[in-house]
Design an enzyme around this catalytic site. Structure first.
Site, PDB file in Angstrom:
ATOM      1  N   ASP A 179      10.964 -25.841  -8.123  1.00 43.79           N
ATOM      2  CA  ASP A 179      11.580 -24.713  -7.669  1.00 43.79           C
ATOM      3  C   ASP A 179      11.566 -24.888  -5.923  1.00 43.79           C
ATOM      4  OD1 ASP A 179      12.695 -21.818  -7.435  1.00 43.79           O
ATOM      5  OD2 ASP A 179      11.167 -21.705  -5.972  1.00 43.79           O
TER       6      ASP A 179
ATOM      7  N   TYR B 238      12.744 -23.457   2.585  1.00 43.83           N
ATOM      8  CA  TYR B 238      11.459 -23.661   2.485  1.00 43.83           C
ATOM      9  C   TYR B 238      11.244 -25.237   3.509  1.00 43.83           C
ATOM     10  CZ  TYR B 238      11.074 -20.967  -1.729  1.00 43.83           C
ATOM     11  OH  TYR B 238      11.068 -19.908  -2.745  1.00 43.83           O
TER      12      TYR B 238
ATOM     13  N   LYS C 184      18.232 -23.014  -3.569  1.00 37.77           N
ATOM     14  CA  LYS C 184      18.796 -21.877  -2.946  1.00 37.77           C
ATOM     15  C   LYS C 184      19.394 -21.799  -1.688  1.00 37.77           C
ATOM     16  CE  LYS C 184      14.389 -19.945  -5.200  1.00 37.77           C
ATOM     17  NZ  LYS C 184      13.453 -20.891  -4.402  1.00 37.77           N
TER      18      LYS C 184
ATOM     19  N   HIS D 231      19.632 -16.790  -2.759  1.00 36.11           N
ATOM     20  CA  HIS D 231      18.134 -16.406  -2.546  1.00 36.11           C
ATOM     21  C   HIS D 231      17.594 -15.111  -2.248  1.00 36.11           C
ATOM     22  CE1 HIS D 231      14.334 -18.574  -0.550  1.00 36.11           C
ATOM     23  NE2 HIS D 231      14.035 -17.642  -1.330  1.00 36.11           N
TER      24      HIS D 231
HETATM   25  N1  LIG Z   1      12.818 -16.364  -4.725  1.00 35.53           N
HETATM   26  C1  LIG Z   1      12.127 -15.865  -4.004  1.00 35.53           C
HETATM   27  O1  LIG Z   1      12.266 -14.988  -2.911  1.00 35.53           O
HETATM   28  C2  LIG Z   1      10.832 -16.507  -3.606  1.00 35.53           C
HETATM   29  C3  LIG Z   1       9.697 -15.806  -2.925  1.00 35.53           C
HETATM   30  C4  LIG Z   1       8.446 -16.464  -3.032  1.00 35.53           C
HETATM   31  C5  LIG Z   1       7.926 -17.357  -3.466  1.00 35.53           C
HETATM   32  N2  LIG Z   1       9.254 -18.149  -4.308  1.00 35.53           N
HETATM   33  C6  LIG Z   1       8.751 -19.286  -5.046  1.00 35.53           C
HETATM   34  O2  LIG Z   1       7.791 -18.952  -5.940  1.00 35.53           O
HETATM   35  C7  LIG Z   1       6.725 -19.996  -5.984  1.00 35.53           C
HETATM   36  C8  LIG Z   1       5.178 -19.388  -6.019  1.00 35.53           C
HETATM   37  O3  LIG Z   1       5.096 -18.234  -5.455  1.00 35.53           O
HETATM   38  P1  LIG Z   1       3.866 -18.231  -4.498  1.00 35.53           P
HETATM   39  O4  LIG Z   1       3.518 -19.751  -3.929  1.00 35.53           O
HETATM   40  O5  LIG Z   1       4.023 -17.341  -3.058  1.00 35.53           O
HETATM   41  O6  LIG Z   1       2.369 -17.888  -5.010  1.00 35.53           O
HETATM   42  P2  LIG Z   1       1.563 -18.116  -6.353  1.00 35.53           P
HETATM   43  O7  LIG Z   1       2.189 -19.166  -7.469  1.00 35.53           O
HETATM   44  O8  LIG Z   1       1.361 -16.776  -7.046  1.00 35.53           O
HETATM   45  O9  LIG Z   1       0.321 -18.727  -5.813  1.00 35.53           O
HETATM   46  C9  LIG Z   1       0.214 -19.824  -4.997  1.00 35.53           C
HETATM   47  C10 LIG Z   1      -1.332 -19.800  -4.489  1.00 35.53           C
HETATM   48  O10 LIG Z   1      -2.323 -19.780  -5.501  1.00 35.53           O
HETATM   49  C11 LIG Z   1      -2.980 -21.212  -5.299  1.00 35.53           C
HETATM   50  N3  LIG Z   1      -3.077 -21.557  -6.906  1.00 35.53           N
HETATM   51  C12 LIG Z   1      -2.371 -21.954  -7.742  1.00 35.53           C
HETATM   52  N4  LIG Z   1      -2.919 -22.120  -8.891  1.00 35.53           N
HETATM   53  C13 LIG Z   1      -4.047 -21.799  -8.814  1.00 35.53           C
HETATM   54  C14 LIG Z   1      -4.975 -21.396  -9.848  1.00 35.53           C
HETATM   55  N5  LIG Z   1      -4.985 -21.938 -11.274  1.00 35.53           N
HETATM   56  N6  LIG Z   1      -6.311 -20.799  -9.646  1.00 35.53           N
HETATM   57  C15 LIG Z   1      -6.489 -20.383  -8.377  1.00 35.53           C
HETATM   58  N7  LIG Z   1      -5.588 -20.554  -7.460  1.00 35.53           N
HETATM   59  C16 LIG Z   1      -4.385 -21.309  -7.775  1.00 35.53           C
HETATM   60  C17 LIG Z   1      -2.135 -22.044  -4.712  1.00 35.53           C
HETATM   61  O11 LIG Z   1      -3.144 -22.856  -3.795  1.00 35.53           O
HETATM   62  P3  LIG Z   1      -3.161 -24.484  -4.119  1.00 35.53           P
HETATM   63  O12 LIG Z   1      -1.857 -24.895  -3.777  1.00 35.53           O
HETATM   64  O13 LIG Z   1      -4.172 -24.935  -3.235  1.00 35.53           O
HETATM   65  O14 LIG Z   1      -3.541 -24.870  -5.525  1.00 35.53           O
HETATM   66  C18 LIG Z   1      -1.489 -20.893  -3.911  1.00 35.53           C
HETATM   67  O15 LIG Z   1      -2.236 -20.849  -2.634  1.00 35.53           O
HETATM   68  C19 LIG Z   1       6.775 -20.280  -4.609  1.00 35.53           C
HETATM   69  O16 LIG Z   1       6.001 -21.567  -4.230  1.00 35.53           O
HETATM   70  C20 LIG Z   1       8.453 -20.410  -4.393  1.00 35.53           C
HETATM   71  O17 LIG Z   1       8.779 -21.670  -5.118  1.00 35.53           O
HETATM   72  C21 LIG Z   1      10.477 -17.640  -4.269  1.00 35.53           C
END
Ligand SMILES: NC(=O)c1ccc[n+]([C@@H]2O[C@H](COP(=O)([O-])OP(=O)(O)OC[C@H]3O[C@@H](n4cnc5c(N)ncnc54)[C@H](OP(=O)(O)O)[C@@H]3O)[C@@H](O)[C@H]2O)c1
Length: 275
Positions: A45, A50, A75, A108
């Protein structure tokens, strides 16, 4: 290790778990994507906003995994909504990614004040008809906004990517998506902005299954019928996050995971604006 897939209503396959890439820069994304593909991820994704599509493309290009086994999502950013602007923005995304086609293209955010998402959607239908995109989806859309796309174009999204985690379970949105045959993807699935993974009850459930709290949360998504896209730049956590298809949470554990204060941490689709 690979996630099983589901068949979307347009006939294309979607892995049941993917890799998020926000907020990686190009070089971090190149490394993380190549590493994730190596361990078995097949859904990636990214988004124009980004700023890492080139890195994602580099990770894909340098991996040994054949292109046709990878589902690449990007997106359309807010500033490029509108028919012609969408066509141009897609061409730029495709060039940065270095790909012939994109598997899944999402709007998006709906940005209802602009009122351009239907025009953008029409351009995306054109891109699909031209063979440049396999599947069309949206992100952060409400039922009303999705219904409008269908009413005005006859084409609905196959995916709606929304904020979703145990602190924001989105029951009614998920039910709507399911009724319409739309796959719900969960962004911020690990509730990055909260202390979810440090909560004691999750540690207890995790211990019962000899897994981590993060795996409990991702398993909760999968059993809820949601496709989570956790971001991790760490090879070890990438592996851990993908390894959630070998245990099952009981009904009461599922209920316990979701039983916590509810609040979104991101924008409200009816008012949020980002360009
Ligand atoms: N469509 C939208 O509007 C939208 C908005 C926000 C996000 N997104 C997408 O959704 C994806 C995921 O959301 P997000 O990155 O905001 O949050 P998330 O996936 O809930 O959390 C990511 C964070 O958690 C850590 N992490 C990952 N696996 C872990 C585990 N097993 N245990 C403990 N910590 C862990 C990561 O650090 P490390 O990297 O150090 O492991 C990072 O800091 C984004 O990367 C993006 O692609 C889309």
């Amino acid at each position: 290790m690979q996630a099983p897939t589901t068949t979307m209503t347009d006939g294309h396959e979607l892995p049941l778990l993917g890799l998020g890439t926000y907020p990686m820069d190009d070089s971090e994304a190149a490394e993380a994507v190549r590493g994730a593909l190596d361990v078995g991820y097949r859904l990636i994704d990214t988004a124009a906003s980004y700023g890492n599509e080139a890195g994602v493309g580099q990770g894909i290009a340098t991996s040994d995994v054949p292109r046709d086994e990878i589902v690449v999502t990007t997106k359309l950013r807010g500033e490029h909504q509108g028919y012609e602007a969408t066509l141009r923005a897609f061409a730029q995304s495709r060039e940065r990614l270095g790909l012939e086609y994109v598997d899944l293209y999402l709007i998006h955010w709906p940005l209802p004040r602009l009122d351009l998402y239907v025009d953008s959607w029409k351009a995306m239908i054109q891109l699909r008809d031209d063979g440049l995109v396999n599947s069309l989806g949206v992100s952060n859309f409400t039922p009303e906004q999705i219904a409008r796309l269908v009413d005005e174009t006859g084409v609905g999204p196959v995916v709606n990517q929304i904020e979703l985690h145990p602190h924001f379970v989105q029951e009614s949105m998920r039910a709507y998506d399911a009724e319409q045959g739309i796959v719900t993807e969960g962004w911020q699935p690990l509730a990055r902005k909260t202390d979810l993974l440090a909560q004691a009850d999750l540690a207890e459930i995790a211990e019962q299954h000899s897994v981590t709290p993060g795996q409990v949360v991702l398993r909760w998504h999968v059993q809820s019928g949601v496709v989570p896209i956790p971001k991790s730049s760490s090879p070890q956590r990438q592996r851990e996050n993908l390894d959630v298809f070998g245990f099952t949470l009981s009904e009461s554990e599922m209920a316990r995971v979701a039983d916590r204060p509810q609040a979104r941490s991101g924008g409200d689709p009816d008012t949020h604006e980002e360009f």
